[in-house]
Design a protein around this motif. Structure first.
Motif, PDB file in Angstrom:
ATOM      1  N   VAL A  59     -60.238-125.825 -42.956  1.00 51.18           N
ATOM      2  CA  VAL A  59     -61.618-126.634 -43.422  1.00 51.18           C
ATOM      3  C   VAL A  59     -62.528-126.566 -42.031  1.00 51.18           C
ATOM      4  CG1 VAL A  59     -62.433-129.120 -43.114  1.00 51.18           C
ATOM      5  CG2 VAL A  59     -59.874-128.332 -44.368  1.00 51.18           C
ATOM      6  N   ALA A  60     -63.822-126.639 -42.418  1.00 53.37           N
ATOM      7  CA  ALA A  60     -64.850-126.359 -41.628  1.00 53.37           C
ATOM      8  C   ALA A  60     -65.779-127.800 -41.597  1.00 53.37           C
ATOM      9  CB  ALA A  60     -65.812-125.438 -41.711  1.00 53.37           C
ATOM     10  N   ILE A  61     -66.310-128.133 -40.638  1.00 48.01           N
ATOM     11  CA  ILE A  61     -67.184-129.425 -40.496  1.00 48.01           C
ATOM     12  C   ILE A  61     -68.615-129.166 -40.076  1.00 48.01           C
ATOM     13  CG2 ILE A  61     -67.613-131.799 -39.827  1.00 48.01           C
ATOM     14  CD1 ILE A  61     -64.563-131.971 -39.627  1.00 48.01           C
ATOM     15  N   ALA A  62     -69.765-129.230 -40.815  1.00 47.47           N
ATOM     16  CA  ALA A  62     -70.948-129.219 -40.359  1.00 47.47           C
ATOM     17  C   ALA A  62     -71.618-130.413 -40.035  1.00 47.47           C
ATOM     18  CB  ALA A  62     -71.853-128.398 -41.399  1.00 47.47           C
ATOM     19  N   GLY A  63     -71.903-130.785 -38.743  1.00 46.94           N
ATOM     20  CA  GLY A  63     -72.503-132.013 -38.137  1.00 46.94           C
ATOM     21  C   GLY A  63     -71.338-132.837 -37.779  1.00 46.94           C
ATOM     22  N   LEU A  64     -71.361-133.271 -36.396  1.00 47.44           N
ATOM     23  CA  LEU A  64     -70.377-133.825 -35.618  1.00 47.44           C
ATOM     24  C   LEU A  64     -70.975-135.247 -35.003  1.00 47.44           C
ATOM     25  CD1 LEU A  64     -68.089-131.210 -34.090  1.00 47.44           C
ATOM     26  CD2 LEU A  64     -67.404-132.645 -36.073  1.00 47.44           C
ATOM     27  N   GLY A  65     -71.970-135.939 -35.592  1.00 45.77           N
ATOM     28  CA  GLY A  65     -72.572-136.960 -35.235  1.00 45.77           C
ATOM     29  C   GLY A  65     -71.663-138.089 -35.614  1.00 45.77           C
ATOM     30  N   ARG A  66     -72.357-139.338 -35.904  1.00 46.31           N
ATOM     31  CA  ARG A  66     -71.339-140.646 -36.289  1.00 46.31           C
ATOM     32  C   ARG A  66     -70.210-140.116 -37.195  1.00 46.31           C
ATOM     33  NH1 ARG A  66     -76.317-143.705 -36.630  1.00 46.31           N
ATOM     34  NH2 ARG A  66     -75.940-143.390 -38.529  1.00 46.31           N
ATOM     35  N   VAL A  67     -70.740-139.604 -38.439  1.00 45.35           N
ATOM     36  CA  VAL A  67     -69.897-139.497 -39.741  1.00 45.35           C
ATOM     37  C   VAL A  67     -68.853-138.317 -39.371  1.00 45.35           C
ATOM     38  CG1 VAL A  67     -69.512-139.065 -41.960  1.00 45.35           C
ATOM     39  CG2 VAL A  67     -71.289-140.407 -41.151  1.00 45.35           C
ATOM     40  N   GLY A  68     -69.445-137.481 -38.957  1.00 41.72           N
ATOM     41  CA  GLY A  68     -68.543-135.974 -38.736  1.00 41.72           C
ATOM     42  C   GLY A  68     -67.533-136.117 -37.614  1.00 41.72           C
TER      43      GLY A  68
END
Length: 122
Positions: free
Chosen positions: A6-15
């Motif tokens: 898995v990869a995650i793009a965006g680690l703001g509030r949701v990420g």
């Protein structure tokens, strides 16, 4: 046993909360291998680095670098241009393995992995 990278793009509030939830899953079948976030000073970026997760400042460069070693890419940037660019990269590189998951599906997965115990961040 099949492992899902898995990869995650965006680690703001949701990420960032999504990263926490995925890291709390006790399964060898799911492994977070990379994150992308332009703001390197975020706590979620520091956590990812501590856990040995590859860090990229840009989601596009993450996808181009890791190519089809990513099974599932959660696109949580909220940026329509980034979303479009990621899909274009898949086409350009012929990557038919990586699935880009939009936020509504991330919400569904969030509900399952937290068993409804945590409210989805907005």
């Amino acid at each position: 046993m099949r492992r899902i990278n898995v990869a995650i793009a965006g680690l703001g509030r949701v990420g960032s909360q999504f990263l926490d939830a995925l890291l709390s899953v006790r399964s060898d079948n799911v492994r977070v291998i990379a994150v992308a976030e332009p703001k390197e000073d975020l706590q979620s970026v520091k956590l990812a680095k501590e856990k040995g997760i590859a860090y990229f400042r840009d989601a596009r460069s993450m996808l181009e670098s890791l190519e089809d070693s990513i099974d599932v890419l959660f696109e949580l940037t909220g940026d329509a241009v980034v979303k479009s660019d990621l899909h274009e990269i898949l086409v350009k590189t012929g990557n038919k393995k990586t699935v880009i998951v939009p936020e509504p599906v991330a919400y569904l997965i969030w509900s399952l992995i937290t068993e409804g115990a945590k409210e989805y961040p907005r």
